[in-house]
Design an enzyme around this catalytic site. Structure first.
Site, PDB file in Angstrom:
ATOM      1  N   ARG A  91     -64.806   8.713 -14.845  1.00 18.58           N
ATOM      2  CA  ARG A  91     -64.318   7.902 -13.702  1.00 18.58           C
ATOM      3  C   ARG A  91     -63.481   6.725 -14.726  1.00 18.58           C
ATOM      4  NH1 ARG A  91     -67.048   2.798 -11.539  1.00 18.58           N
ATOM      5  NH2 ARG A  91     -65.276   2.683  -9.995  1.00 18.58           N
ATOM      6  N   HIS A 135     -59.430  -1.583 -10.399  1.00 20.27           N
ATOM      7  CA  HIS A 135     -60.968  -2.122 -11.198  1.00 20.27           C
ATOM      8  C   HIS A 135     -60.567  -3.596 -11.820  1.00 20.27           C
ATOM      9  CE1 HIS A 135     -64.577  -1.238 -11.933  1.00 20.27           C
ATOM     10  NE2 HIS A 135     -64.943  -2.290 -12.683  1.00 20.27           N
ATOM     11  N   GLU A 180     -65.262  -2.249  -6.076  1.00 22.43           N
ATOM     12  CA  GLU A 180     -66.245  -3.307  -5.512  1.00 22.43           C
ATOM     13  C   GLU A 180     -65.340  -4.044  -5.284  1.00 22.43           C
ATOM     14  OE1 GLU A 180     -69.507  -4.041  -8.697  1.00 22.43           O
ATOM     15  OE2 GLU A 180     -70.117  -2.606  -9.335  1.00 22.43           O
ATOM     16  N   ASN A 309     -72.362   1.767  -6.402  1.00 18.47           N
ATOM     17  CA  ASN A 309     -72.471   1.321  -8.063  1.00 18.47           C
ATOM     18  C   ASN A 309     -73.633   0.789  -7.572  1.00 18.47           C
ATOM     19  OD1 ASN A 309     -70.012   2.243  -8.197  1.00 18.47           O
ATOM     20  ND2 ASN A 309     -69.197   0.229  -9.062  1.00 18.47           N
ATOM     21  N   TYR A 311     -77.020  -1.029  -9.841  1.00 20.20           N
ATOM     22  CA  TYR A 311     -77.722  -2.097 -10.720  1.00 20.20           C
ATOM     23  C   TYR A 311     -79.282  -2.286 -10.242  1.00 20.20           C
ATOM     24  CZ  TYR A 311     -73.237  -0.946 -13.179  1.00 20.20           C
ATOM     25  OH  TYR A 311     -72.497  -0.530 -13.325  1.00 20.20           O
ATOM     26  N   GLU A 385     -71.503   3.826 -10.184  1.00 18.92           N
ATOM     27  CA  GLU A 385     -71.851   3.639 -11.741  1.00 18.92           C
ATOM     28  C   GLU A 385     -73.033   3.733 -11.765  1.00 18.92           C
ATOM     29  OE1 GLU A 385     -69.895  -0.665 -12.477  1.00 18.92           O
ATOM     30  OE2 GLU A 385     -68.472   0.444 -12.102  1.00 18.92           O
TER      31      GLU A 385
HETATM   32  C1  FCB Z   1     -70.011  -3.908 -12.258  1.00 17.83           C
HETATM   33  C2  FCB Z   1     -68.620  -3.085 -12.324  1.00 17.83           C
HETATM   34  C3  FCB Z   1     -67.800  -2.864 -13.852  1.00 17.83           C
HETATM   35  C4  FCB Z   1     -69.307  -3.036 -14.649  1.00 17.83           C
HETATM   36  C5  FCB Z   1     -70.647  -3.390 -14.070  1.00 17.83           C
HETATM   37  C6  FCB Z   1     -71.830  -3.890 -15.368  1.00 17.83           C
HETATM   38  O1  FCB Z   1     -69.877  -4.545 -11.657  1.00 17.83           O
HETATM   39  O2  FCB Z   1     -67.638  -2.539 -11.608  1.00 17.83           O
HETATM   40  O3  FCB Z   1     -67.166  -3.000 -14.057  1.00 17.83           O
HETATM   41  O4  FCB Z   1     -68.811  -4.966 -15.523  1.00 17.83           O
HETATM   42  O5  FCB Z   1     -70.539  -4.323 -13.522  1.00 17.83           O
END
Ligand code: FCB
Length: 480
Positions: A91, A135, A180, A309, A311, A385
């Site tokens: 990607r 992006h 995002e 995405n 985290y 992500e």
């Molecule tokens: C996301 C972004 C990516 C990267 C990660 C850590 O929000 O899409 O570009 O910065 O975080």
């Protein structure tokens, strides 16, 4: 993608190992401004991130994407690294100012040629390209004309989408429109910790709508230029919002943040309307008259999957006074990225954190996938992500040992596997990121790569986690 032909059946579970369904996509992810460099080469013009990074005080250490990982010159080596890892997909994003420098008018052959060469090489190596159109690198000229708060930017985006699809549609089968949009709208225009760095809450809400509208129009443009078997999606950083306690005030804080983080997008995208509670919460800022008749029908386009995405979770409570919006993990600013949601405090869940200060919490991903599977049962999901930054360094033996990243990935992949077992239709996983790169406001200080980049020389060193991920991708199995 191999996974696109239909819903993949959950794999049988064994005690020791977790086998992912056959055809599950294993990929790595990057974004143009974060890796390409060559900022002024071959006709590329500045994007809002070039301008922002050059503004003193905006990016840590004054870092810019001028050179980044020099992927613009090292792309062949980077594809070879992916081939060595054995991943089945990549990607990446197209730099709008490389493809259509002023954000309007004809495309630039040299820019498109770069992506043609890249995608040819990927296909030669049996790696399926997934192209993200946006992006975050809006051509500066479009920001000068008002940027995403202006409706015309949605039309510009659709035009660019059509140009990209015509040029690359013969080789790129899978497309996502925006990455995002929450960050583009609310970090870009409300808290100002991302480009273009404006701090106007109403502009941020307008931006959110015009990003949604741009997505809808771009999907229409993509569908009319692409072959009928193309896959079209959007990537959201769907926040997994948890109230700190079970009390009603905290539940209401979670509802308000969920509306601004998630439902401002999923509402129009998937249900064809903005949530009533969001309109109510923000009524003292705007009457939303920038949403015109017919817009939500344009926004609600059939999607082939939703890119997710993830985290870390977002834990909130009700607060008195202007508490806590600086601690929500999205960078420090005197201005909140949450228009209309005052009096919310953000909390760090207990446990380990990454170098970003984000909590390591795979259960958040599991809960999020289950919720999405429940809310949108017919929509396949793709993890576009997931990953972690740690303070990696090269050992005297020339190796990068990153056990924390391996633990992070193992935990989150286990969560994905459990969600699939529970019946959620997850088609693939893209590790963020292939390479250490320019981490937006943090510059080069945060390393998310499976591959270490020595910035002064550009040298790439696959970390221990790259070798670990390679085994998972090649076998489709997570050891017990
Ligand atoms: C996301 C972004 C990516 C990267 C990660 C850590 O929000 O899409 O570009 O910065 O975080």
């Amino acid at each position: 993608m191999a996974t696109a032909t239909g819903r993949v059946a959950p794999a049988p579970e064994t005690a020791a190992a977790r086998a992912f369904p056959p055809g599950f996509t294993w990929g790595t992810a990057t974004a143009a401004y974060q890796i390409e460099g060559a900022a002024a080469l071959d006709g590329r013009t500045p994007s809002i991130w070039d301008t922002y990074a050059r503004t003193p005080g905006k990016v840590r250490n004054g870092d810019t994407g001028d050179i980044a990982t020099d992927h613009y010159h090292r792309w062949r080596e980077d594809v070879a690294i992916m081939a060595d890892l054995g991943v089945s997909a990549y990607r990446f994003s197209l730099a709008w100012p490389r493809v259509q420098p002023t954000g309007r008018g004809p495309s630039l052959q040299k820019g498109l040629d770069f992506y043609r060469r890249l995608t040819d090489e990927l296909l030669d190596r049996n790696i399926q390209p997934l192209a993200t159109l946006y992006h975050w690198d809006l051509p500066q000229e479009l920001e000068d004309a008002g940027g995403w708060p202006e409706r015309a930017t949605a039309d510009r985006f659709a035009e660019y989408a059509g140009l990209a699809a015509e040029a690359l549609g013969d080789r790129v089968r899978t497309w996502t429109t925006l990455n995002e949009p929450w960050c583009s709208a609310f970090l870009g225009y409300a808290s100002g910790v991302h480009a273009p760095g404006r701090t106007d809450p109403v502009a941020a809400l307008r931006a959110a709508h015009h990003l949604n509208l741009g997505h809808g129009k771009a999907v229409q443009a993509l569908r009319s230029a692409l072959p009928s078997d193309a896959l079209v999606a959007i990537t959201l950083n769907v926040h997994h919002v948890r109230p700190l306690t079970g009390n009603a005030q905290d539940a209401d804080a979670a509802r308000r943040i969920d509306a601004l983080a998630n439902r401002v997008f999923t509402g129009p995208l998937l249900h064809g309307e903005y949530p009533a509670d969001l309109l109510r919460d923000t009524a003292r800022l705007t009457d939303w008259s920038f949403v015109r008749d017919g817009d939500t029908e344009v926004i609600r386009q059939p999607l082939d999957f939703l890119g997710v995405n993830y985290y870390t979770p977002t834990v909130v409570s009700a607060a008195t006074g202007d508490a806590g919006h600086n601690s929500d993990g999205h960078g420090k600013s005197a201005h909140s990225p949450w228009p209309g949601a005052d009096n919310v405090a953000f909390h760090l869940p207990p446990g380990d954190t990454t170098a970003m200060g984000w909590a390591v919490d795979p259960s958040g991903l599991y809960d999020l996938l289950l919720r999405l599977g429940r809310d949108f049962p017919d929509l396949p999901l793709m993890i576009t992500e997931n990953g972690a930054a740690f303070d990696d360094y090269v050992s005297p033996e020339g190796e990068v040992r990153d056990p924390d990243r391996i633990a992070y990935m193992r935990g989150h992949l286990t969560a994905v596997h459990r969600a699939i077992e529970a019946g959620v239709d997850v088609r693939g996983y893209f590790l963020w990121s292939l390479l250490d790169n320019f981490e937006w406001g943090y510059g080069y200080s945060k390393r998310f790569g499976a591959v270490y980049v020595d910035y002064p020389t550009g040298k790439r060193i696959p970390k221990a986690s790259a070798h670990w991920y390679s085994k998972v991708a090649r076998t489709g199995t997570l050891d017990g």
